[in-house]
Design a protein around this motif. Structure first.
Motif: not given
Length: 145
Positions: A122-135
């Motif tokens: 879940v932590d990795k998924l949230f970080k990935f989604e946050r990175k995608q949103r920032l991009n």
């Protein structure tokens, strides 16, 4: 007086809907169990039923509201479905006396590893989604300039 009557009517409608949904889910589970037994499936009927229900809900052939209240009630009262393990504990008391500590340690380790693994994913998924949103935000800003 009318307010009390409409409140009572809403309560009866809610309870009737709950009973119909739980009965429908139980009938569906029984039907899937019967199908699994009839075709001599190695997959339990409950798993087949969950898969079929998932497909029906994701394809929107069955609206979520048709099973929402009943499934919420079943999940909320899930403790009732853990009565069979309590019966097993009383039935196999001698086994627990001999291996109880080892069984408890194994269950705790298994539960802890599942919790840690889930938290990691879940932590990795949230970080990935946050990175995608920032991009996505950065791309939108660069297009506006």
């Amino acid at each position: 007086m009318l307010i009390l009557f409409t409140g009572h009517s809403a309560f009866l409608k809610c309870k009737t809907t709950l009973i119909i949904q739980v009965s429908g889910l139980c009938f569906f589970a029984w039907l899937c169990q019967w199908v699994a037994y009839s075709v001599h499936s190695i997959i339990p009927g409950s798993v087949i039923g969950l898969g079929v229900l998932l497909i029906l809900l994701s394809c929107r052939w069955i609206p979520e509201k048709v099973v929402k209240q009943g499934s919420s009630w079943l999940i909320g009262d899930l403790l009732l479905f853990f009565i069979p393990p309590v019966v097993a504990i009383t039935k196999y008391e001698s086994l627990l006396e001999s291996y109880g500590a080892e069984l408890i340690v194994c269950m705790l380790l298994a539960s802890a590893s599942v919790l840690v693994g889930t938290a990691f994913i879940v932590d990795k998924l949230f970080k990935f989604e946050r990175k995608q949103r920032l991009n996505s935000i950065s791309l939108q800003r660069s297009l506006l300039k």
